[in-house]
Design an enzyme around this catalytic site. Sequence first.
Site, PDB file in Angstrom:
ATOM      1  N   TYR A 100       7.986  24.492  22.384  1.00  0.00           N
ATOM      2  CA  TYR A 100       8.835  25.685  22.412  1.00  0.00           C
ATOM      3  C   TYR A 100       7.993  26.912  22.772  1.00  0.00           C
ATOM      4  CZ  TYR A 100      12.241  29.186  20.943  1.00  0.00           C
ATOM      5  OH  TYR A 100      13.105  30.258  20.922  1.00  0.00           O
ATOM      6  N   HIS A 105       8.034  29.275  26.318  1.00  0.00           N
ATOM      7  CA  HIS A 105       8.257  30.723  26.290  1.00  0.00           C
ATOM      8  C   HIS A 105       7.057  31.498  26.837  1.00  0.00           C
ATOM      9  CE1 HIS A 105      11.865  29.800  24.047  1.00  0.00           C
ATOM     10  NE2 HIS A 105      12.247  31.044  24.301  1.00  0.00           N
ATOM     11  N   TYR A 164      12.080  42.099  23.049  1.00  0.00           N
ATOM     12  CA  TYR A 164      12.559  40.805  22.572  1.00  0.00           C
ATOM     13  C   TYR A 164      11.402  40.028  21.944  1.00  0.00           C
ATOM     14  CZ  TYR A 164      15.479  36.530  22.945  1.00  0.00           C
ATOM     15  OH  TYR A 164      16.231  35.405  22.702  1.00  0.00           O
ATOM     16  N   TRP A 186      18.267  27.778  31.682  1.00  0.00           N
ATOM     17  CA  TRP A 186      17.303  27.894  30.583  1.00  0.00           C
ATOM     18  C   TRP A 186      17.809  27.139  29.354  1.00  0.00           C
ATOM     19  CZ3 TRP A 186      12.391  29.047  30.044  1.00  0.00           C
ATOM     20  CH2 TRP A 186      11.889  29.292  28.751  1.00  0.00           C
TER      21      TRP A 186
END
Length: 104
Positions: free
Chosen positions: A18, A22, A41, A76
């Site tokens: 993960y 990213h 973000y 995505w």
Amino acid sequence: MIRKAFKMYLKAGCADEYEKRHNELWPEMKAMIHEYGGHNYSIFLDDETNILYGYIEIEDEEKWAQSADTEINRKWWKYMAPLMRVNPDDSPVSDDLRCVFHLD
């Protein structure tokens, strides 16, 4: 700006992948987030529970909601679906968090 916080659910053993995905966030995805009013973000992981905590500042709720229907966002979601709890459309299962304190 509107501050939003939410939680999502990572599958066990998927934290490294993960984070890797990213760290390699597609330029088109970055551009879409900004185009639809997303700024500042961040996503945090609680390693004990595999719960992801997201924070984003958005310009407009309606504009941000429209980002879900973009081609790059759907791509995505499909790419990330094997790592997370997802809905039938591959969107992450997500629960909004209520702000109980803020200090600038």
